[in-house]
Design a protein around this motif. Structure first.
Motif, PDB file in Angstrom:
ATOM      1  N   GLY A 343       7.421   1.452 -13.953  1.00 34.33           N
ATOM      2  CA  GLY A 343       6.716   2.613 -14.326  1.00 34.33           C
ATOM      3  C   GLY A 343       4.940   2.387 -13.800  1.00 34.33           C
ATOM      4  O   GLY A 343       4.934   1.748 -12.965  1.00 34.33           O
ATOM      5  N   VAL A 344       4.349   2.640 -15.636  1.00 37.97           N
ATOM      6  CA  VAL A 344       2.484   2.425 -14.808  1.00 37.97           C
ATOM      7  C   VAL A 344       2.148   1.034 -14.114  1.00 37.97           C
ATOM      8  O   VAL A 344       1.732   0.430 -13.636  1.00 37.97           O
ATOM      9  CB  VAL A 344       1.847   2.407 -16.249  1.00 37.97           C
ATOM     10  N   ILE A 345       3.180  -0.060 -14.714  1.00 35.80           N
ATOM     11  CA  ILE A 345       2.858  -1.739 -14.339  1.00 35.80           C
ATOM     12  C   ILE A 345       3.296  -1.761 -13.008  1.00 35.80           C
ATOM     13  O   ILE A 345       2.487  -2.509 -13.122  1.00 35.80           O
ATOM     14  CB  ILE A 345       3.554  -2.463 -15.727  1.00 35.80           C
ATOM     15  N   GLY A 346       4.386  -1.349 -12.637  1.00 37.01           N
ATOM     16  CA  GLY A 346       4.533  -1.161 -11.757  1.00 37.01           C
ATOM     17  C   GLY A 346       3.779  -0.948 -10.446  1.00 37.01           C
ATOM     18  O   GLY A 346       3.218  -1.107  -9.323  1.00 37.01           O
ATOM     19  N   ALA A 347       2.959   0.321 -10.529  1.00 39.25           N
ATOM     20  CA  ALA A 347       2.178   0.516  -9.877  1.00 39.25           C
ATOM     21  C   ALA A 347       1.294  -0.384  -9.877  1.00 39.25           C
ATOM     22  O   ALA A 347       0.566  -0.050  -8.502  1.00 39.25           O
ATOM     23  CB  ALA A 347       1.742   2.330 -10.329  1.00 39.25           C
ATOM     24  N   PHE A 348       0.903  -0.690 -11.101  1.00 40.80           N
ATOM     25  CA  PHE A 348      -0.650  -1.496 -11.517  1.00 40.80           C
ATOM     26  C   PHE A 348      -0.562  -3.016  -9.693  1.00 40.80           C
ATOM     27  O   PHE A 348      -1.391  -3.184  -9.412  1.00 40.80           O
ATOM     28  CB  PHE A 348      -0.640  -2.064 -12.368  1.00 40.80           C
ATOM     29  N   ILE A 349       0.658  -3.085  -9.885  1.00 42.96           N
ATOM     30  CA  ILE A 349       1.203  -4.695  -9.594  1.00 42.96           C
ATOM     31  C   ILE A 349       1.756  -4.413  -8.076  1.00 42.96           C
ATOM     32  O   ILE A 349       2.361  -5.202  -6.909  1.00 42.96           O
ATOM     33  CB  ILE A 349       2.060  -5.794 -10.531  1.00 42.96           C
ATOM     34  N   ALA A 350       1.985  -3.125  -7.735  1.00 40.97           N
ATOM     35  CA  ALA A 350       2.833  -2.148  -6.178  1.00 40.97           C
ATOM     36  C   ALA A 350       2.213  -3.040  -5.607  1.00 40.97           C
ATOM     37  O   ALA A 350       2.905  -3.924  -4.194  1.00 40.97           O
ATOM     38  CB  ALA A 350       3.297  -1.164  -6.289  1.00 40.97           C
ATOM     39  N   ILE A 351       0.889  -3.488  -5.026  1.00 38.66           N
ATOM     40  CA  ILE A 351       0.160  -3.305  -3.941  1.00 38.66           C
ATOM     41  C   ILE A 351       0.102  -4.708  -3.627  1.00 38.66           C
ATOM     42  O   ILE A 351      -0.107  -5.125  -2.425  1.00 38.66           O
ATOM     43  CB  ILE A 351      -1.447  -2.724  -3.872  1.00 38.66           C
ATOM     44  N   PRO A 352      -0.706  -5.756  -4.713  1.00 39.50           N
ATOM     45  CA  PRO A 352      -0.164  -7.505  -4.508  1.00 39.50           C
ATOM     46  C   PRO A 352       0.915  -7.917  -4.179  1.00 39.50           C
ATOM     47  O   PRO A 352       1.398  -8.456  -3.307  1.00 39.50           O
ATOM     48  CB  PRO A 352      -1.047  -8.082  -5.654  1.00 39.50           C
ATOM     49  N   VAL A 353       1.664  -7.353  -4.441  1.00 43.52           N
ATOM     50  CA  VAL A 353       3.345  -7.541  -4.505  1.00 43.52           C
ATOM     51  C   VAL A 353       3.899  -7.368  -3.145  1.00 43.52           C
ATOM     52  O   VAL A 353       3.989  -7.831  -2.310  1.00 43.52           O
ATOM     53  CB  VAL A 353       4.312  -6.557  -4.932  1.00 43.52           C
ATOM     54  N   ALA A 354       3.824  -5.838  -2.112  1.00 46.66           N
ATOM     55  CA  ALA A 354       3.281  -5.347  -1.054  1.00 46.66           C
ATOM     56  C   ALA A 354       2.608  -7.051   0.250  1.00 46.66           C
ATOM     57  O   ALA A 354       3.115  -6.724   1.086  1.00 46.66           O
ATOM     58  CB  ALA A 354       3.295  -4.291  -1.275  1.00 46.66           C
ATOM     59  N   ALA A 355       1.834  -7.162  -0.682  1.00 47.07           N
ATOM     60  CA  ALA A 355       0.520  -7.797   0.315  1.00 47.07           C
ATOM     61  C   ALA A 355       1.282  -8.866   0.254  1.00 47.07           C
ATOM     62  O   ALA A 355       1.422  -9.805   1.172  1.00 47.07           O
ATOM     63  CB  ALA A 355      -0.657  -8.586   0.024  1.00 47.07           C
ATOM     64  N   VAL A 356       1.906  -9.716  -0.696  1.00 52.41           N
ATOM     65  CA  VAL A 356       2.537 -11.525  -0.655  1.00 52.41           C
ATOM     66  C   VAL A 356       3.650 -10.824  -0.091  1.00 52.41           C
ATOM     67  O   VAL A 356       4.098 -11.984   0.842  1.00 52.41           O
ATOM     68  CB  VAL A 356       3.326 -11.595  -2.115  1.00 52.41           C
ATOM     69  N   ILE A 357       4.950  -9.975   0.058  1.00 49.59           N
ATOM     70  CA  ILE A 357       6.162  -9.863   0.993  1.00 49.59           C
ATOM     71  C   ILE A 357       5.659  -9.861   2.360  1.00 49.59           C
ATOM     72  O   ILE A 357       6.486  -9.964   3.104  1.00 49.59           O
ATOM     73  CB  ILE A 357       6.531  -8.748   0.596  1.00 49.59           C
ATOM     74  N   GLY A 358       4.315  -8.971   3.014  1.00 46.07           N
ATOM     75  CA  GLY A 358       3.869  -9.194   4.096  1.00 46.07           C
ATOM     76  C   GLY A 358       3.433 -10.190   4.519  1.00 46.07           C
ATOM     77  O   GLY A 358       3.555 -10.885   5.642  1.00 46.07           O
ATOM     78  N   LEU A 359       2.919 -11.299   4.077  1.00 47.44           N
ATOM     79  CA  LEU A 359       2.613 -12.268   3.765  1.00 47.44           C
ATOM     80  C   LEU A 359       3.799 -12.965   4.720  1.00 47.44           C
ATOM     81  O   LEU A 359       3.535 -14.024   5.353  1.00 47.44           O
ATOM     82  CB  LEU A 359       1.626 -12.828   2.820  1.00 47.44           C
ATOM     83  N   LEU A 360       4.657 -13.146   3.480  1.00 53.48           N
ATOM     84  CA  LEU A 360       6.048 -14.158   3.445  1.00 53.48           C
ATOM     85  C   LEU A 360       6.928 -13.345   5.105  1.00 53.48           C
ATOM     86  O   LEU A 360       6.934 -14.327   5.874  1.00 53.48           O
ATOM     87  CB  LEU A 360       6.490 -13.838   1.873  1.00 53.48           C
ATOM     88  N   LEU A 361       6.611 -11.718   4.922  1.00 54.27           N
ATOM     89  CA  LEU A 361       7.042 -11.635   6.228  1.00 54.27           C
ATOM     90  C   LEU A 361       6.130 -12.466   7.824  1.00 54.27           C
ATOM     91  O   LEU A 361       7.385 -12.725   8.818  1.00 54.27           O
ATOM     92  CB  LEU A 361       6.820  -9.781   6.379  1.00 54.27           C
ATOM     93  N   ASN A 362       5.427 -12.297   7.432  1.00 53.45           N
ATOM     94  CA  ASN A 362       4.235 -12.590   8.485  1.00 53.45           C
ATOM     95  C   ASN A 362       4.258 -14.181   9.103  1.00 53.45           C
ATOM     96  O   ASN A 362       4.403 -14.734  10.229  1.00 53.45           O
ATOM     97  CB  ASN A 362       3.059 -11.875   8.555  1.00 53.45           C
ATOM     98  N   GLU A 363       4.376 -14.834   8.164  1.00 58.66           N
ATOM     99  CA  GLU A 363       4.629 -16.764   8.356  1.00 58.66           C
ATOM    100  C   GLU A 363       5.621 -16.807   7.949  1.00 58.66           C
ATOM    101  O   GLU A 363       6.072 -18.781   8.440  1.00 58.66           O
ATOM    102  CB  GLU A 363       3.236 -16.654   7.475  1.00 58.66           C
ATOM    103  N   VAL A 364       6.781 -16.571   7.703  1.00 62.20           N
ATOM    104  CA  VAL A 364       8.003 -17.092   7.595  1.00 62.20           C
ATOM    105  C   VAL A 364       9.171 -15.622   8.383  1.00 62.20           C
ATOM    106  O   VAL A 364       9.694 -17.403   9.715  1.00 62.20           O
ATOM    107  CB  VAL A 364       8.448 -17.314   6.343  1.00 62.20           C
ATOM    108  N   PHE A 365       8.965 -15.565   7.898  1.00 65.67           N
ATOM    109  CA  PHE A 365      10.539 -14.890   8.212  1.00 65.67           C
ATOM    110  C   PHE A 365      10.891 -13.835  10.122  1.00 65.67           C
ATOM    111  O   PHE A 365      11.433 -14.766  10.613  1.00 65.67           O
ATOM    112  CB  PHE A 365      10.737 -13.797   7.340  1.00 65.67           C
ATOM    113  N   PHE A 366       9.629 -13.743  11.054  1.00 62.30           N
ATOM    114  CA  PHE A 366       9.704 -13.324  11.509  1.00 62.30           C
ATOM    115  C   PHE A 366       9.204 -13.885  12.300  1.00 62.30           C
ATOM    116  O   PHE A 366       9.945 -14.226  14.017  1.00 62.30           O
ATOM    117  CB  PHE A 366       8.080 -11.688  11.499  1.00 62.30           C
TER     118      PHE A 366
END
Length: 372
Positions: A343-366
């Motif tokens: 809901g609203v909480i998920g929409a509020f934290i979605a962008i930083p969570v996506a930023a964290v996932i992108g950082l982990l993908l670029n630094e660890v998995f890729f």
């Protein structure tokens, strides 16, 4: 036969006596079990499945509490840069936490203080209009009278108030439970945020100590970058929301739209919600402007659209994108998925969570995939 059966035990007892020494009364440990043995894999595999199922049940049962804990941790991480800034200005940590919380309470208290007078005024006006509306219901030539003749509004209101008192009482009790639950959740988030914020250095050290020593420096660098991006997102979001509130106040004050302080605070708070928050706030401001005149409502809608374009193309890229660094497509997808899940909480934290996932993908998995 009895002597033959006892020989293996006697031999084992003699070997046990030889292994028992003063330094090791119970002997040295033997070879580890063969982990490929079915007698090892079967029981421990079943135990693992049972533990996983138990953890899943805990997550399902306590999902509401876990969401509140996660939101509190997110807010604490977001407010921590402001606390660290005050600490660098020679504030003790407890004093820095109190200053930041006081600033947040001032904003919330200002919104409530600005909202109460117009709400009281509108409620008084509404109560004064009730007798006239009741007369219009019985007047067959009025709009309310025609609606009453078609949908039997008066009969429905009468049965709701008098005939179905049990359902009305249940509705009131249900609404009261919702309000109490929301208040309890807010208090829980505030208290947990204070504790997380005050104890953030020890929490950070505890998290990093759970990582093996050889990998700890790398994890510290990535973890601190994650904290920095979350804090930058929240701080940048607060700055853009403050600017949106000030722009709304300037327009409403200049054009004579009622309740400028209340509307500006409402816009600033709604602007914290990505994508839809500012749209909803702009629609509310336009509807309030419609009570003054239709041309003013059109002008207000145009002003809000122009400001939204300027915010999306000037403010957000300079303030938020530089700290979070999330592509536009990822932002929209993260917002939709977060809103659908929480809901609203998920929409509020979605962008930083996506930023964290992108950082982990670029630094660890890729990098691992590229080397493979």
């Amino acid at each position: 036969m009895a002597g033959a059966e006892g020989e293996p035990i006697a031999a084992a007892e003699g070997e046990a006596a030889r292994l028992s020494t003063r330094e090791r009364p119970l002997g040295a440990p033997g070879r580890p079990m063969d982990r490929r043995s079915p007698f090892f894999v079967g029981p421990f595999g079943a135990l693992g499945v049972g533990v996983a199922y138990g953890l899943f049940q805990v997550l399902v049962t306590a999902n509401h509490v876990l969401v509140l804990i996660g939101l509190s941790a997110f807010l604490a991480i977001g407010l921590n840069p402001a606390v660290e800034w005050l600490i660098r200005r020679r504030f003790p940590r407890w004093a820095a936490v109190l200053v930041v919380l006081f600033a947040v309470l001032v904003v919330v208290g200002g919104f409530i203080a600005a909202a109460i007078p117009p709400l009281v005024s509108q409620a008084t006006t509404f109560a004064g209009q009730l007798p006239r509306w009741w007369q219009d219901l019985q007047n067959h030539s009025s709009l309310l009278g025609r609606l009453n003749d078609r949908f039997h509004l008066q009969d429905r209101l009468t049965s709701l108030v008098s005939g179905d008192a049990g359902s009305l009482l249940q509705g009131v009790i249900g609404a009261g439970q919702i309000v109490l639950g929301a208040v309890a959740s807010m208090v829980t988030v505030v208290v947990l945020t204070i504790y997380f914020l005050a104890d953030m250095p020890r929490i950070r050290r505890t998290i990093y100590r759970m990582v093996p020593h050889s990998r700890r420096p790398r994890v510290i660098l990535i973890g601190d970058e994650i904290f920095s991006r979350i804090g930058g997102y929240l701080l940048g979001n607060l700055i853009t929301s403050l600017i949106a509130g000030l722009a709304t106040f300037a327009w409403t004050e200049a054009t004579g739209i009622p309740y400028p302080v209340l509307l500006s605070l409402f816009v600033a708070i709604m602007d914290l919600i990505p994508v839809v928050g500012s749209t909803i706030a702009g629609l509310v401001v336009t509807l309030v402007a419609l009570t003054v005149s239709p041309p003013l409502a059109l002008a207000t809608g145009g002003y809000i659209i122009a400001y939204r374009v300027a915010e999306d193309h000037l403010l957000v890229p300079k303030i938020i994108d530089r700290t979070v660094r999330v592509p536009a497509v990822t932002t929209i997808v993260a917002f939709v998925v977060g809103g659908a899940l929480l809901g609203v909480i998920g929409a509020f934290i979605a962008i930083p969570v996506a930023a964290v996932i992108g950082l982990l993908l670029n630094e660890v998995f890729f990098p691992k995939l590229d080397r493979g």
